[in-house]
Design a protein around this motif. Structure first.
Motif, short mmCIF file in Angstrom:
data_model
loop_
_atom_site.label_atom_id
_atom_site.label_comp_id
_atom_site.label_asym_id
_atom_site.label_seq_id
_atom_site.Cartn_x
_atom_site.Cartn_y
_atom_site.Cartn_z
N SER A 93 34.53 27.59 25.27
CA SER A 93 35.69 28.22 25.90
C SER A 93 35.36 29.66 26.27
CB SER A 93 36.89 28.21 24.94
OG SER A 93 37.22 26.90 24.53
N ARG A 94 36.05 30.12 27.31
CA ARG A 94 35.86 31.52 27.71
C ARG A 94 37.21 32.23 27.62
NH1 ARG A 94 32.90 33.80 33.18
NH2 ARG A 94 32.77 35.98 32.50
N PRO A 95 37.37 33.13 26.66
CA PRO A 95 38.64 33.86 26.51
C PRO A 95 38.97 34.65 27.77
CG PRO A 95 37.24 34.15 24.59
CD PRO A 95 36.38 33.53 25.64
N SER A 96 40.25 34.94 27.93
CA SER A 96 40.67 35.66 29.13
C SER A 96 41.81 36.61 28.81
CB SER A 96 41.12 34.67 30.21
OG SER A 96 42.28 33.97 29.79
N VAL A 97 42.02 37.53 29.73
CA VAL A 97 43.22 38.35 29.78
C VAL A 97 44.05 37.82 30.93
CG1 VAL A 97 44.16 40.65 30.17
CG2 VAL A 97 42.06 40.38 28.85
N ASP A 98 45.27 37.33 30.64
CA ASP A 98 46.10 36.71 31.67
C ASP A 98 47.09 37.70 32.25
OD1 ASP A 98 44.74 34.43 31.10
OD2 ASP A 98 46.39 33.41 30.06
N SER A 138 39.07 43.00 29.69
CA SER A 138 39.11 43.64 31.00
C SER A 138 40.32 44.56 31.11
CB SER A 138 39.19 42.58 32.11
OG SER A 138 38.05 41.77 32.15
N ASP A 139 40.23 45.54 32.00
CA ASP A 139 41.38 46.38 32.34
C ASP A 139 42.28 45.55 33.26
OD1 ASP A 139 43.20 48.18 33.30
OD2 ASP A 139 41.74 49.67 33.97
N SER A 140 43.46 45.20 32.78
CA SER A 140 44.35 44.32 33.55
C SER A 140 45.48 45.09 34.22
CB SER A 140 44.94 43.24 32.64
OG SER A 140 45.68 43.84 31.56
N SER A 141 45.33 46.40 34.39
CA SER A 141 46.37 47.18 35.08
C SER A 141 46.47 46.71 36.54
CB SER A 141 46.05 48.67 35.01
OG SER A 141 44.79 48.95 35.59
N ILE A 142 47.71 46.72 37.06
CA ILE A 142 47.99 46.17 38.40
C ILE A 142 48.38 47.29 39.35
CG2 ILE A 142 49.37 44.51 39.71
CD1 ILE A 142 49.99 43.13 37.04
N GLY A 143 47.79 47.28 40.52
CA GLY A 143 48.18 48.18 41.58
C GLY A 143 48.48 47.40 42.85
N PHE A 144 49.21 48.02 43.78
CA PHE A 144 49.47 47.41 45.08
C PHE A 144 49.17 48.40 46.18
CE2 PHE A 144 51.72 43.98 42.99
CZ PHE A 144 51.59 42.91 43.88
N LEU A 160 47.54 43.08 46.08
CA LEU A 160 47.36 43.36 44.65
C LEU A 160 45.91 43.71 44.38
CD1 LEU A 160 48.56 41.45 41.56
CD2 LEU A 160 46.12 41.45 42.05
N VAL A 161 45.71 44.72 43.53
CA VAL A 161 44.36 45.06 43.07
C VAL A 161 44.38 45.21 41.56
CG1 VAL A 161 43.53 46.14 45.19
CG2 VAL A 161 44.80 47.51 43.53
N VAL A 169 38.41 44.18 40.52
CA VAL A 169 37.84 42.91 40.08
C VAL A 169 38.53 41.77 40.80
CG1 VAL A 169 37.51 41.39 38.08
CG2 VAL A 169 37.22 43.85 37.83
N ILE A 170 39.84 41.95 41.05
CA ILE A 170 40.63 40.98 41.81
C ILE A 170 41.37 41.72 42.91
CG2 ILE A 170 42.59 39.39 41.74
CD1 ILE A 170 41.89 38.69 38.91
N ARG A 171 41.32 41.16 44.10
CA ARG A 171 42.13 41.65 45.22
C ARG A 171 42.77 40.44 45.88
NH1 ARG A 171 42.29 46.18 48.48
NH2 ARG A 171 40.44 47.05 47.49
#
Length: 324
Positions: A93-98, A138-144, A160-161, A169-171
């Motif tokens: 399994s791979r843990p995650s930050v949701d 991971s840093d899970s802070s959300i920006g727009f 979203l970034v 990491v996500i866009r």
């Protein structure tokens, strides 16, 4: 002697190799990298074996299962002295930050407010089941960014970034329905006609402004102490014509008809032709003259006859005639 030495050397090499490759199977395991290594599956490996890459790790928040046949092939391919009994398995399994849709909506709402959209908005994502999974820690802070609000269509878009600052990491682009909300008093239960609404029967709820017309009750004081005409649905906006004062004059009841004008007070008996609550206008028939006029309910079995729009004396005379 030479032959014996050769046998001993061969035996030494055999035992040495066996000691280096004998292994035990791990139980289920978590990995926090992009790849799975041999050491994630087996213990007591030989030199440099633990770091051998055997496959791609699952995406954050996911897992993969190695059954006995796959484990046998991995062991054989990498020189691991291990054989399955046919029942073993390892779940990697791979843990995650949701990051949930609720978190995204909250960040989107703030970004819209920062961009000058009206206060009191409710944002509903087009894809409300969204869950974004990042690697653990991971840093899970959300920006727009690129936020746009179309008031006429009640729509908003934005990019979203994650994280909010630094290299994303996500866009991902998001669209949403946007409604400006208004807080209204509503009934929290079904109130029967004739039943008086108490303060405990009233709660507050948010309703899109587009669902509000001019005949909707907006203050709790315009509900408390009243009753419903035909029943109102709980937790729905209440129209002003759905509530009324409790009936204190029933249809067919004998009532006192009263006229007050200046220092003069006239009373006569009447019969109510319609029911009514305090301050409602009903039809009343003078039992002596059999004339029917409009009167305002002043209390239980008491109605006030309204003077006409004439001079005070003339009005009193006119209404007195009606009473008589």
């Amino acid at each position: 002697m030479k032959a014996l030495a050769t046998i001993l050397l061969g035996t030494s090499i055999l035992f040495s190799a066996g000691a280096a490759t004998a292994a035990d199977l791990h139980g289920d395991v978590d990995v926090n990298a992009d790849t799975i290594h041999l050491g994630d599956l087996f213990d007591a490996l030989g030199p440099n074996q633990a770091t051998i890459v055997i496959g791609q790790a699952p995406a954050p928040g996911h897992r993969i299962t190695y059954d006995a046949s796959v484990l046998d092939r991995i062991a054989a391919a990498n020189g691991v002295d291990w054989k399955s009994t046919g029942n073993e398995r390892v779940i990697v399994s791979r843990p995650s930050v949701d990051v949930t849709a609720d978190q995204i909506q909250a960040a989107f709402t703030k970004a819209l407010a920062d961009a000058g959209a009206p206060a009191g908005m409710e944002v509903q994502l087009d894809n409300p089941g969204t869950v974004l999974r990042l690697p653990a820690n991971s840093d899970s802070s959300i920006g727009f960014t690129n936020v746009n609000y179309d008031a006429a269509r009640g729509r908003a878009t934005g990019d979203l970034v994650i994280p909010a600052k630094g290299e994303p990491v996500i866009r991902q682009s998001f669209g949403a329905r946007v409604a400006v909300m208004v807080t209204l008093p509503v009934l929290n239960r079904r109130v029967a006609p004739g039943e008086t609404i108490a303060a405990s029967d009233v709660e507050w709820t948010k309703v899109p402004r587009t669902r509000i017309s001019g005949d909707v009750v907006t203050e709790a004081r315009d509900l408390i102490g009243l009753t419903v005409r035909h029943g109102a649905s709980p937790y729905q906006p209440v129209r002003t014509d759905e509530v009324r004062a409790p009936v204190v004059v029933t249809r067919g009841a004998l009532v006192t008809m009263m006229l007050q004008s200046g220092n003069m007070t006239l009373t006569v008996q009447g019969r109510a032709q319609t029911e009514g609550g305090v301050n409602e206008i009903i039809r009343v028939t003078n039992t002596a003259s059999n004339r029917t006029i409009d009167a305002r309910v002043a209390g239980p079995d008491l109605v006030m006859v309204q003077p006409t729009a004439q001079a005070p004396v003339a009005a009193a005379r006119t209404t007195r005639t009606a009473l008589n």
